[in-house]
Write a protein that holds these residues in place. Sequence first.
Motif, PDB file in Angstrom:
ATOM      1  N   LEU A 176       0.794  -1.218   0.000  1.00 12.84           N
ATOM      2  CA  LEU A 176       0.000   0.000   0.000  1.00 12.84           C
ATOM      3  C   LEU A 176       0.828   1.270   0.000  1.00 12.84           C
ATOM      4  N   VAL A 235       3.247   2.160   1.655  1.00  8.75           N
ATOM      5  CA  VAL A 235       3.619   2.628   2.984  1.00  8.75           C
ATOM      6  C   VAL A 235       5.125   2.458   3.117  1.00  8.75           C
ATOM      7  N   THR A 241       7.168  -0.213   5.402  1.00  8.50           N
ATOM      8  CA  THR A 241       6.389  -1.395   5.730  1.00  8.50           C
ATOM      9  C   THR A 241       7.202  -2.622   5.363  1.00  8.50           C
ATOM     10  N   LEU A 271      -8.637  -0.007   1.127  1.00  5.51           N
ATOM     11  CA  LEU A 271      -7.259  -0.484   0.933  1.00  5.51           C
ATOM     12  C   LEU A 271      -7.152  -1.336  -0.329  1.00  5.51           C
ATOM     13  N   HIS A 283      -7.338   0.810  -3.388  1.00  2.00           N
ATOM     14  CA  HIS A 283      -6.128   1.611  -3.535  1.00  2.00           C
ATOM     15  C   HIS A 283      -4.950   0.765  -4.010  1.00  2.00           C
ATOM     16  N   TYR A 284      -4.694  -0.328  -3.300  1.00  6.08           N
ATOM     17  CA  TYR A 284      -3.508  -1.129  -3.620  1.00  6.08           C
ATOM     18  C   TYR A 284      -3.701  -1.998  -4.856  1.00  6.08           C
ATOM     19  N   LEU A 335      -8.387   5.867   4.461  1.00  2.92           N
ATOM     20  CA  LEU A 335      -7.182   5.251   3.906  1.00  2.92           C
ATOM     21  C   LEU A 335      -5.977   5.503   4.801  1.00  2.92           C
ATOM     22  N   ARG A 336      -5.858   6.697   5.341  1.00  7.98           N
ATOM     23  CA  ARG A 336      -4.735   6.982   6.241  1.00  7.98           C
ATOM     24  C   ARG A 336      -4.807   6.088   7.476  1.00  7.98           C
ATOM     25  N   LYS A 357      -3.946   2.449   6.389  1.00  5.94           N
ATOM     26  CA  LYS A 357      -2.507   2.268   6.147  1.00  5.94           C
ATOM     27  C   LYS A 357      -1.746   2.155   7.467  1.00  5.94           C
ATOM     28  N   ARG A 396       0.337  -1.031   8.594  1.00  3.62           N
ATOM     29  CA  ARG A 396       1.751  -0.925   8.976  1.00  3.62           C
ATOM     30  C   ARG A 396       1.979  -1.614  10.318  1.00  3.62           C
TER      31      ARG A 396
END
Length: 186
Positions: free
Chosen positions: A112, A114, A117, A143, A146-147, A171-172, A175, A179
């Motif tokens: 994602l 990150v 990660t 997620l 997005h990913y 989303l924040r 993520k 993580r």
Amino acid sequence: MKPDEVTRLLHAWRGGDVAARDALAPLVYRELQRLAHSAMRGERAGHTLQTTALVHEAFLKLADAGVDWVDRAHFFGIAARQMRQVLVNHAEAHRAAKRGGGAPHAPLDEALDVVGTPSAEISELDDVLRRLAAFDARKAQILELHYFGGLTYDEMAAVMQLSAATVDTELRFAKAWLRQQLGTAR
């Protein structure tokens, strides 16, 4: 690609027009390739599933899905889910074939996007997404879009019927949760 044309063809396909499905395929192919490339980013070197094969498998699943297509964003959201499932099935088959052989894991460089990660197998990421879905299905779906889908915030908002600001907030959080989960899973 014209979103209105894609939506029109999706509606015709939903109505049983096979010619509309055939006309849709070349219109969405490049975007599906981009999604597949994004979904496979970070897979192990020598991965036996290529992006073209991923696109074809996902499109075949989409063709048989019997989904009541709403619009272009809905189509690509479902396509993202299908690609995720194809990758998970492929990873599980690979692991089963190598079980006990000390075969290397199939890392994802940046789950994602990150930074920092730890790498994770696609099946591990799938497990984490399932755990997230158990207590917050909406964050898990965002997620996934997005990913695996590579959708923009506006596209995710359209699929989820949320504002782009809500998608950003969700989303924040997702993520950060991811993580933390990937960090403690090791």
